[in-house]
Design a protein around this motif. Sequence first.
Motif, PDB file in Angstrom:
ATOM      1  N   ARG A  24       0.817  -1.223   0.000  1.00  0.00           N
ATOM      2  CA  ARG A  24       0.000   0.000   0.000  1.00  0.00           C
ATOM      3  C   ARG A  24       0.845   1.265   0.000  1.00  0.00           C
ATOM      4  O   ARG A  24       1.931   1.302   0.585  1.00  0.00           O
ATOM      5  N   ALA A  25       0.290   2.262  -0.647  1.00  0.00           N
ATOM      6  CA  ALA A  25       1.044   3.505  -0.864  1.00  0.00           C
ATOM      7  C   ALA A  25       1.289   4.245   0.439  1.00  0.00           C
ATOM      8  O   ALA A  25       0.395   4.330   1.278  1.00  0.00           O
ATOM      9  N   PRO A  26       2.487   4.790   0.598  1.00  0.00           N
ATOM     10  CA  PRO A  26       2.686   5.710   1.716  1.00  0.00           C
ATOM     11  C   PRO A  26       1.870   6.978   1.472  1.00  0.00           C
ATOM     12  O   PRO A  26       1.760   7.438   0.333  1.00  0.00           O
ATOM     13  N   LEU A  27       1.283   7.490   2.524  1.00  0.00           N
ATOM     14  CA  LEU A  27       0.564   8.764   2.437  1.00  0.00           C
ATOM     15  C   LEU A  27       1.348   9.776   3.269  1.00  0.00           C
ATOM     16  O   LEU A  27       2.248   9.389   4.012  1.00  0.00           O
ATOM     17  N   PRO A  28       1.015  11.043   3.195  1.00  0.00           N
ATOM     18  CA  PRO A  28       1.722  12.006   4.056  1.00  0.00           C
ATOM     19  C   PRO A  28       1.558  11.603   5.519  1.00  0.00           C
ATOM     20  O   PRO A  28       0.439  11.404   5.981  1.00  0.00           O
ATOM     21  N   GLY A  29       2.663  11.409   6.191  1.00  0.00           N
ATOM     22  CA  GLY A  29       2.608  11.061   7.609  1.00  0.00           C
ATOM     23  C   GLY A  29       2.260   9.619   7.893  1.00  0.00           C
ATOM     24  O   GLY A  29       2.037   9.245   9.033  1.00  0.00           O
ATOM     25  N   TYR A  30       2.168   8.783   6.878  1.00  0.00           N
ATOM     26  CA  TYR A  30       1.831   7.370   7.079  1.00  0.00           C
ATOM     27  C   TYR A  30       2.673   6.549   6.102  1.00  0.00           C
ATOM     28  O   TYR A  30       2.663   6.811   4.898  1.00  0.00           O
ATOM     29  N   ALA A  31       3.408   5.575   6.636  1.00  0.00           N
ATOM     30  CA  ALA A  31       4.408   4.883   5.814  1.00  0.00           C
ATOM     31  C   ALA A  31       3.837   3.797   4.914  1.00  0.00           C
ATOM     32  O   ALA A  31       4.587   3.124   4.216  1.00  0.00           O
TER      33      ALA A  31
END
Lengths: 83, 190
Positions: A24-31
């Motif tokens: 799963r894609a990293p999001l801003p602030g979430y790896a």
Amino acid sequence: MAPGMIVSVPTAAYLLAMKLRACRAPLPGYAGDYGDLAFLLGKMDVSSLEAAEATYARFFPNDAMSETAVEVVRQVLSKPDKP
Amino acid sequence: MTSKPTSLREVADQSDTLAGFGRNLRDWLHEVRHLTSRSQLERALTDNPPCLNGRFPNGDVADAWLASYAELLSSQIDREPPAWSFEPSRTAREPWFAEDYTSPRLRLLALLHSPLPFKRRNIYALNVELVLHLRAGRPRKPENQKRKTNAARQSRFRARRREELERLRRLLQANSASPETAGNEPDFAA
């Protein structure tokens, strides 16, 4: 825990295969799945891309790992301080 | 405790930090995967979210993510992207790559494969596409709503039966009071 309740726990190998599949894609602030992949590769003492691919193939024999998953594994394995 | 956001606007409303925004966006993406109709999804995208640039550091990145998903998902359901998603403020000032993706090859893959709605807003991310499970017909209802509807239906059914029984009792009383039919009443208890 309630009587009669059954809790099933997946093996580390199965978890790794699922994480490699989802990646799963990293999001801003979430790896995303990156941190979990790094942890599982370290926990299972996977030291090569081939070993990771073999684990993946045990659970998803008809699919190849995505290009992103391959590169994430390469990056994790190339780090000297991998977990 | 705040509930999971159901629209991009709620994602923005509930976010005070970039990390919090990431968590809210992840929760929202999780909810979106369960939507089954285009109209439900459209409702989740159309409301203009407040700008996060200025609310917390790197708020411009959060704005760009919201607009990117609004455009990407609108194209997936064959709808016009909402106008707010093309506002100039909805673009990251600097190119954004995932912090953990430091290898040049991962960055190259992100440059190559990031979907256009993300690229045009300076976001280079992999695996951001969503697999939607849309189907024809009415939107699927959540289980708790179905239980409420069933409870209301059963309650109406029981009320109608009570009413019928009451009418029968009155009829029976009227019959037993009449001298011609006295003693001929049916035995409902049998």
